[in-house]
Scaffold this motif. Sequence first.
Motif, PDB file in Angstrom:
ATOM      1  N   MET A   1       0.536  -0.954   0.156  1.00  7.70           N
ATOM      2  CA  MET A   1       0.029  -0.064   0.175  1.00  7.70           C
ATOM      3  C   MET A   1       0.542   0.791   0.104  1.00  7.70           C
ATOM      4  SD  MET A   1      -1.116  -0.392   4.143  1.00  7.70           S
ATOM      5  CE  MET A   1      -1.864  -1.758   4.331  1.00  7.70           C
ATOM      6  N   PRO A   2       0.239   2.413   0.266  1.00  7.74           N
ATOM      7  CA  PRO A   2       1.114   3.693  -0.139  1.00  7.74           C
ATOM      8  C   PRO A   2       1.860   4.084   0.893  1.00  7.74           C
ATOM      9  CG  PRO A   2      -1.314   3.725  -1.264  1.00  7.74           C
ATOM     10  CD  PRO A   2      -1.008   2.624  -0.946  1.00  7.74           C
ATOM     11  N   GLY A   3       2.486   4.535   1.349  1.00 11.10           N
ATOM     12  CA  GLY A   3       3.904   4.518   2.211  1.00 11.10           C
ATOM     13  C   GLY A   3       3.904   3.930   2.598  1.00 11.10           C
ATOM     14  N   MET A   4       4.834   2.941   1.735  1.00 13.59           N
ATOM     15  CA  MET A   4       6.256   1.898   2.279  1.00 13.59           C
ATOM     16  C   MET A   4       6.909   2.799   2.233  1.00 13.59           C
ATOM     17  SD  MET A   4       4.007  -1.748   1.149  1.00 13.59           S
ATOM     18  CE  MET A   4       5.640  -2.536   1.641  1.00 13.59           C
ATOM     19  N   ASN A   5       7.675   3.251   1.183  1.00 13.33           N
ATOM     20  CA  ASN A   5       8.501   3.622   0.707  1.00 13.33           C
ATOM     21  C   ASN A   5       8.977   3.947   2.987  1.00 13.33           C
ATOM     22  OD1 ASN A   5       6.608   5.500   0.521  1.00 13.33           O
ATOM     23  ND2 ASN A   5       8.466   6.906   0.530  1.00 13.33           N
ATOM     24  N   LEU A   6       8.311   4.322   4.017  1.00 12.74           N
ATOM     25  CA  LEU A   6       8.820   5.032   4.911  1.00 12.74           C
ATOM     26  C   LEU A   6       9.376   3.914   5.784  1.00 12.74           C
ATOM     27  CD1 LEU A   6       5.962   7.301   5.752  1.00 12.74           C
ATOM     28  CD2 LEU A   6       8.269   8.135   4.899  1.00 12.74           C
ATOM     29  N   LEU A   7       9.132   2.599   5.684  1.00 14.33           N
ATOM     30  CA  LEU A   7       9.623   1.109   6.375  1.00 14.33           C
ATOM     31  C   LEU A   7      11.078   1.541   6.609  1.00 14.33           C
ATOM     32  CD1 LEU A   7       6.915  -1.126   5.386  1.00 14.33           C
ATOM     33  CD2 LEU A   7       7.143  -0.063   7.377  1.00 14.33           C
ATOM     34  N   VAL A   8      11.637   1.255   7.507  1.00  6.79           N
ATOM     35  CA  VAL A   8      12.641   1.138   7.843  1.00  6.79           C
ATOM     36  C   VAL A   8      12.857  -0.926   9.154  1.00  6.79           C
ATOM     37  CG1 VAL A   8      13.739   3.240   7.979  1.00  6.79           C
ATOM     38  CG2 VAL A   8      12.659   2.507  10.303  1.00  6.79           C
ATOM     39  N   PRO A   9      14.266  -1.021   8.901  1.00  5.92           N
ATOM     40  CA  PRO A   9      13.864  -2.158   9.817  1.00  5.92           C
ATOM     41  C   PRO A   9      14.126  -1.501  11.647  1.00  5.92           C
ATOM     42  CG  PRO A   9      15.980  -1.999   7.868  1.00  5.92           C
ATOM     43  CD  PRO A   9      14.924  -0.560   8.203  1.00  5.92           C
ATOM     44  N   GLU A  10      14.035  -2.549  11.993  1.00  9.08           N
ATOM     45  CA  GLU A  10      13.592  -1.753  13.314  1.00  9.08           C
ATOM     46  C   GLU A  10      15.284  -1.746  13.712  1.00  9.08           C
ATOM     47  OE1 GLU A  10      12.711  -5.462  16.626  1.00  9.08           O
ATOM     48  OE2 GLU A  10      13.451  -6.929  15.061  1.00  9.08           O
ATOM     49  N   GLU A  11      16.449  -2.362  13.600  1.00  6.25           N
ATOM     50  CA  GLU A  11      17.193  -1.955  13.733  1.00  6.25           C
ATOM     51  C   GLU A  11      18.135  -0.829  13.403  1.00  6.25           C
ATOM     52  OE1 GLU A  11      17.284  -4.620  11.419  1.00  6.25           O
ATOM     53  OE2 GLU A  11      16.718  -5.537  13.225  1.00  6.25           O
ATOM     54  N   GLN A  12      17.205   0.132  12.745  1.00  9.16           N
ATOM     55  CA  GLN A  12      17.498   1.137  11.946  1.00  9.16           C
ATOM     56  C   GLN A  12      16.809   2.482  12.698  1.00  9.16           C
ATOM     57  OE1 GLN A  12      18.129   1.421   7.421  1.00  9.16           O
ATOM     58  NE2 GLN A  12      18.781  -0.445   7.509  1.00  9.16           N
ATOM     59  N   ALA A  13      15.977   1.969  13.383  1.00  9.56           N
ATOM     60  CA  ALA A  13      14.944   3.197  13.947  1.00  9.56           C
ATOM     61  C   ALA A  13      15.663   3.935  14.986  1.00  9.56           C
ATOM     62  CB  ALA A  13      13.558   2.338  14.189  1.00  9.56           C
ATOM     63  N   TYR A  14      15.025   5.309  15.164  1.00  4.21           N
ATOM     64  CA  TYR A  14      15.974   6.644  15.668  1.00  4.21           C
ATOM     65  C   TYR A  14      15.663   5.656  17.041  1.00  4.21           C
ATOM     66  CZ  TYR A  14      14.268  10.067  12.055  1.00  4.21           C
ATOM     67  OH  TYR A  14      14.219  10.409  10.728  1.00  4.21           O
ATOM     68  N   THR A  15      16.749   5.631  17.730  1.00  4.00           N
ATOM     69  CA  THR A  15      16.862   5.300  19.463  1.00  4.00           C
ATOM     70  C   THR A  15      16.215   6.384  21.246  1.00  4.00           C
ATOM     71  OG1 THR A  15      18.870   5.940  19.346  1.00  4.00           O
ATOM     72  CG2 THR A  15      19.279   4.248  18.715  1.00  4.00           C
ATOM     73  N   ALA A  16      16.056   7.480  20.120  1.00  5.43           N
ATOM     74  CA  ALA A  16      15.138   8.231  21.323  1.00  5.43           C
ATOM     75  C   ALA A  16      14.395   9.353  20.562  1.00  5.43           C
ATOM     76  CB  ALA A  16      16.402   9.079  22.251  1.00  5.43           C
ATOM     77  N   PRO A  17      13.626   8.740  19.844  1.00  7.67           N
ATOM     78  CA  PRO A  17      12.611   9.756  19.013  1.00  7.67           C
ATOM     79  C   PRO A  17      12.207  10.801  19.667  1.00  7.67           C
ATOM     80  CG  PRO A  17      11.935   8.064  19.130  1.00  7.67           C
ATOM     81  CD  PRO A  17      13.099   6.827  19.682  1.00  7.67           C
ATOM     82  N   ASP A  18      11.369  12.041  19.111  1.00  2.75           N
ATOM     83  CA  ASP A  18      10.561  12.792  19.724  1.00  2.75           C
ATOM     84  C   ASP A  18       9.326  12.803  19.679  1.00  2.75           C
ATOM     85  OD1 ASP A  18      12.775  14.912  20.235  1.00  2.75           O
ATOM     86  OD2 ASP A  18      13.307  15.711  17.833  1.00  2.75           O
ATOM     87  N   LEU A  19       8.839  11.796  18.962  1.00  2.00           N
ATOM     88  CA  LEU A  19       7.716  11.318  19.581  1.00  2.00           C
ATOM     89  C   LEU A  19       7.855   9.979  19.023  1.00  2.00           C
ATOM     90  CD1 LEU A  19       4.854  11.564  20.123  1.00  2.00           C
ATOM     91  CD2 LEU A  19       4.286  12.209  17.856  1.00  2.00           C
ATOM     92  N   LEU A  20       6.783   8.842  19.681  1.00  2.00           N
ATOM     93  CA  LEU A  20       6.590   7.565  19.336  1.00  2.00           C
ATOM     94  C   LEU A  20       5.400   7.160  18.865  1.00  2.00           C
ATOM     95  CD1 LEU A  20       7.522   5.063  18.333  1.00  2.00           C
ATOM     96  CD2 LEU A  20       6.936   4.392  21.237  1.00  2.00           C
ATOM     97  N   VAL A  21       4.839   6.738  18.129  1.00  2.00           N
ATOM     98  CA  VAL A  21       3.485   6.553  18.149  1.00  2.00           C
ATOM     99  C   VAL A  21       3.272   4.942  17.676  1.00  2.00           C
ATOM    100  CG1 VAL A  21       0.452   7.076  17.902  1.00  2.00           C
ATOM    101  CG2 VAL A  21       3.280   8.721  17.370  1.00  2.00           C
ATOM    102  N   THR A  22       2.115   4.119  18.647  1.00  2.00           N
ATOM    103  CA  THR A  22       2.162   2.666  18.245  1.00  2.00           C
ATOM    104  C   THR A  22       0.764   2.968  17.449  1.00  2.00           C
ATOM    105  OG1 THR A  22       1.328   2.114  20.354  1.00  2.00           O
ATOM    106  CG2 THR A  22       4.445   2.479  20.157  1.00  2.00           C
ATOM    107  N   PHE A  23       0.579   1.596  16.954  1.00  2.00           N
ATOM    108  CA  PHE A  23      -1.023   1.025  16.796  1.00  2.00           C
ATOM    109  C   PHE A  23      -0.695   0.118  16.526  1.00  2.00           C
ATOM    110  CE2 PHE A  23       1.030   5.018  14.392  1.00  2.00           C
ATOM    111  CZ  PHE A  23      -0.102   5.956  14.156  1.00  2.00           C
ATOM    112  N   ASP A  24      -2.135  -0.539  16.958  1.00  2.00           N
ATOM    113  CA  ASP A  24      -2.558  -1.795  17.473  1.00  2.00           C
ATOM    114  C   ASP A  24      -2.028  -2.853  17.543  1.00  2.00           C
ATOM    115  OD1 ASP A  24      -5.115  -2.768  15.874  1.00  2.00           O
ATOM    116  OD2 ASP A  24      -3.378  -4.188  14.677  1.00  2.00           O
ATOM    117  N   ALA A  25      -0.746  -2.144  18.609  1.00  2.00           N
ATOM    118  CA  ALA A  25      -0.178  -3.352  19.592  1.00  2.00           C
ATOM    119  C   ALA A  25      -0.645  -3.807  20.513  1.00  2.00           C
ATOM    120  CB  ALA A  25       0.912  -2.630  19.327  1.00  2.00           C
ATOM    121  N   ALA A  26      -1.794  -4.350  21.448  1.00  2.00           N
ATOM    122  CA  ALA A  26      -2.150  -4.952  22.035  1.00  2.00           C
ATOM    123  C   ALA A  26      -0.715  -4.649  24.248  1.00  2.00           C
ATOM    124  CB  ALA A  26      -2.583  -5.692  22.440  1.00  2.00           C
ATOM    125  N   SER A  27       0.232  -5.121  23.696  1.00  2.00           N
ATOM    126  CA  SER A  27       1.415  -5.213  24.013  1.00  2.00           C
ATOM    127  C   SER A  27       2.612  -4.824  24.145  1.00  2.00           C
ATOM    128  CB  SER A  27       1.191  -6.390  25.460  1.00  2.00           C
ATOM    129  OG  SER A  27       1.658  -7.601  24.188  1.00  2.00           O
TER     130      SER A  27
END
Length: 332
Positions: free
Chosen positions: A74-100
């Motif tokens: 779907m559109p926006g997949m160009n924004l995906l990065v592997p977890e190892e490359q994700a910002y380690t201390a972002p200014d904002l983190l938003v999580t989606f559909d994760a119950a735990s």
Amino acid sequence: VNGAIAEKDWAEAVASVQSIIRPGAEVLLACHVNPDGDALGSMLGFAQGLQQLGVTGLQCSFPGPLSVPDPLHMPGMNLLVPEEQAYTAPDLLVTFDAASTSRLGSLAQRLDSAAMSIVLDHHASNSGFGKLSLVDPDAAATALVAARLLDRLGVQYDLGIAECLYIALVTDTGSFKFDLTTPEVHELAARLVGSGISVGAISRRIFDTRPFGAVKLFGEVLGRANLDPAAAQGRGMVTAVATLDDLVKHNQPGYILEALIDSVRCTAEADVACLLKQVSEREWAVSLRSKGGADVSKVAVALGGGGHRLAAGFTGRGSADEIIEAVRAHLV
Ligand SMILES: [Mn+2]
């Protein structure tokens, strides 16, 4: 419509997002492992909404290999990065559909390091993590919660946002068939369709397209299904087991089994449907469905997973028979 979420929490979420619309801000969006249509669609739709607002330092991620099943591209997949490359201390983190937090893998560490974290979800079993928790168990999809926030931020649904949110909505409502398909769901769907997305093409791609090998595979697994009329206090349980050998024999990827539960749960003689999908020799991804008599989220939570009253899941370890017996024992 506010659902279960307080107006002051919406206001805090809006203020948090608006505060990171500045050069240099790092924003990380994360959804659960093995993302489904709702996890991926609500995350990527929200991401494109943030881009519309001028957010630049934006990453999306989920734990594990960054592979997305073809039907869910779907559109926006160009924004995906592997977890190892994700910002380690972002200014904002938003999580989606994760119950735990366990559903976020190593990305859960960012809940501690992020300056601000917002949890968008609709699982009744949500364990209550993140600095700000926007969880509405009466929402049919996380996309509904995400859309409420996008609306409050003044985002207009363009084609990309609309396709992502529509995929999220149509998958989590079972094509608008499940109990939580409220007027709000249809009102949102109307706005998304109104933006010009191709409903027929999306539905065919996601629900009505399957390799011939998968058709044969489904037939084989369904042919071995078992009906236990005494289970679930006499309401009945139907079980089916898909092994790694089945996948190899028919040359199919594991994700192809996601749709199989729908063919199992239609069994008239069973309130509960249970599908075991083998992950490794003694590890199984277990999907549970109820027609209303049993609360399968209680079973899933007791066995280390989560979900909703009528749809839940967990990871089981042992033989297939041992896991089915454990499910049976918790259906009391
Ligand atoms: Mn969901």
